[in-house]
Design a protein around this motif. Structure first.
Motif, mmCIF file in Angstrom:
data_model
loop_
_atom_site.group_PDB
_atom_site.id
_atom_site.type_symbol
_atom_site.label_atom_id
_atom_site.label_comp_id
_atom_site.label_asym_id
_atom_site.label_seq_id
_atom_site.Cartn_x
_atom_site.Cartn_y
_atom_site.Cartn_z
ATOM 1 N N ARG A 76 0.922 -1.162 0.100
ATOM 2 C CA ARG A 76 -0.053 0.020 0.043
ATOM 3 C C ARG A 76 0.863 1.215 -0.070
ATOM 4 O O ARG A 76 0.534 2.077 -0.502
ATOM 5 C CB ARG A 76 -1.097 0.101 1.342
ATOM 6 C CG ARG A 76 -2.116 -0.761 1.036
ATOM 7 C CD ARG A 76 -3.208 -0.447 1.818
ATOM 8 N NE ARG A 76 -4.270 -1.193 1.922
ATOM 9 C CZ ARG A 76 -5.379 -1.305 0.803
ATOM 10 N NH1 ARG A 76 -5.102 -0.344 -0.181
ATOM 11 N NH2 ARG A 76 -6.168 -2.342 0.807
ATOM 12 N N GLU A 110 2.782 1.373 -3.612
ATOM 13 C CA GLU A 110 1.910 1.549 -4.818
ATOM 14 C C GLU A 110 1.019 2.695 -4.562
ATOM 15 O O GLU A 110 0.476 3.156 -5.599
ATOM 16 C CB GLU A 110 0.770 0.348 -4.600
ATOM 17 C CG GLU A 110 1.284 -0.933 -5.232
ATOM 18 C CD GLU A 110 0.231 -1.807 -5.486
ATOM 19 O OE1 GLU A 110 -0.896 -1.581 -5.263
ATOM 20 O OE2 GLU A 110 0.521 -3.150 -6.028
ATOM 21 N N ALA A 164 -1.602 3.178 -2.672
ATOM 22 C CA ALA A 164 -3.008 2.662 -2.529
ATOM 23 C C ALA A 164 -3.264 2.962 -1.092
ATOM 24 O O ALA A 164 -3.720 1.901 -0.336
ATOM 25 C CB ALA A 164 -3.228 1.219 -3.084
ATOM 26 N N PRO A 170 -7.975 2.193 1.215
ATOM 27 C CA PRO A 170 -8.566 1.338 0.588
ATOM 28 C C PRO A 170 -10.055 1.242 -0.153
ATOM 29 O O PRO A 170 -10.599 0.494 -0.715
ATOM 30 C CB PRO A 170 -8.604 0.267 1.945
ATOM 31 C CG PRO A 170 -8.399 1.119 3.042
ATOM 32 C CD PRO A 170 -7.875 2.199 2.587
ATOM 33 N N GLU A 217 -6.318 -0.780 -5.788
ATOM 34 C CA GLU A 217 -4.963 -1.596 -5.268
ATOM 35 C C GLU A 217 -4.889 -2.362 -6.692
ATOM 36 O O GLU A 217 -5.713 -2.498 -7.375
ATOM 37 C CB GLU A 217 -5.375 -2.350 -4.298
ATOM 38 C CG GLU A 217 -6.426 -3.319 -4.262
ATOM 39 C CD GLU A 217 -7.675 -2.611 -3.522
ATOM 40 O OE1 GLU A 217 -8.719 -3.228 -3.681
ATOM 41 O OE2 GLU A 217 -7.727 -1.651 -3.010
ATOM 42 N N LEU A 234 -2.366 -6.726 -4.839
ATOM 43 C CA LEU A 234 -2.672 -6.341 -3.413
ATOM 44 C C LEU A 234 -4.114 -6.889 -3.093
ATOM 45 O O LEU A 234 -4.239 -7.118 -1.804
ATOM 46 C CB LEU A 234 -2.495 -4.867 -3.395
ATOM 47 C CG LEU A 234 -3.037 -4.216 -2.049
ATOM 48 C CD1 LEU A 234 -2.243 -4.593 -0.857
ATOM 49 C CD2 LEU A 234 -2.997 -2.621 -2.293
ATOM 50 N N CYS A 273 -4.913 -9.074 0.208
ATOM 51 C CA CYS A 273 -6.343 -8.566 1.182
ATOM 52 C C CYS A 273 -6.990 -9.806 1.520
ATOM 53 O O CYS A 273 -7.545 -9.936 2.675
ATOM 54 C CB CYS A 273 -6.781 -7.408 0.649
ATOM 55 S SG CYS A 273 -5.747 -5.786 0.725
#
Length: 192
Positions: free
Chosen positions: A85, A88, A90, A93, A98, A102, A106
């Motif tokens: 995260r 990237e 991201a 959330p 993402e 990713l 998750c």
């Protein structure tokens, strides 16, 4: 390939033919389910009884401490998610920005948390019923759980969503048997 790369593109049937997907998933059951029980039995017969397990509280503390080992795959995937995260970008959330990789991490995190809760509750209950010489099963079960969840995680990146089948089968073979066993012990206690 490591688990930070994109998921593997394979010939595993992920869409379309339901029967082909079912055959693929079932193809590993013949060794994962019996293999679960065989591996636990073999480790149990090889490991000597643990000293200092005479008191029930000692067996319960052993289970609490060994749950740390069972939690390692969950902690690892959480750290991987945080790292990805960050790099990237991201960070939100809810924005759904993402990468596919990713998103898979998750899913692994969520499923591992669900299975860990099931496992932990059953293990703690089991610890209250174990005889002192049986306490050696606790580290075996926790280590096996961590291994099964790692296989699940790795399977996602090895063969796509259906590649997680062996890890699912190992985890469920363990958790279902554990739940059944502690329910049986609990019912016997209620009827005594």
């Amino acid at each position: 390939m490591n688990m930070h790369d994109q998921p593997a593109q394979t010939t595993v049937p992920t869409t379309g033919n339901k029967a082909a997907r079912q055959r693929f998933i079932a193809s590993s059951i013949w060794f994962t389910v019996p293999g679960t029980y065989l591996a636990i039995w073999a480790a149990y017969t090889l490991l000597l009884p643990l000293p200092g397990m005479e008191e029930p509280v000692a067996r319960l503390l052993l289970a609490v401490r060994w749950l740390l080992v069972a939690m390692l795959p969950y902690a690892a995937v959480c750290m991987v998610i945080a790292t990805i995260r960050f790099f990237e970008g991201a960070h939100n959330p809810l924005a759904r920005t993402e990468s596919e990789s990713l998103a898979i991490h998750c899913r692994v995190m969520q499923n591992t948390l669900e299975q860990l809760l099931w496992f932990a509750i059953c293990l703690l209950v089991l610890a209250t019923y174990l005889a002192p010489e049986q306490a050696r099963v606790v580290p075996i079960l926790c280590t096996f759980f961590a291994l099964a969840r790692s296989i699940y995680w790795w399977g996602y990146f090895r063969r796509g969503t259906l590649g997680r089948a062996p890890g699912v089968q190992l985890t469920l073979a363990l958790n279902i048997a554990l739940l059944g066993h502690v329910l049986l012990l609990f019912c016997r206690q209620l009827m005594a």
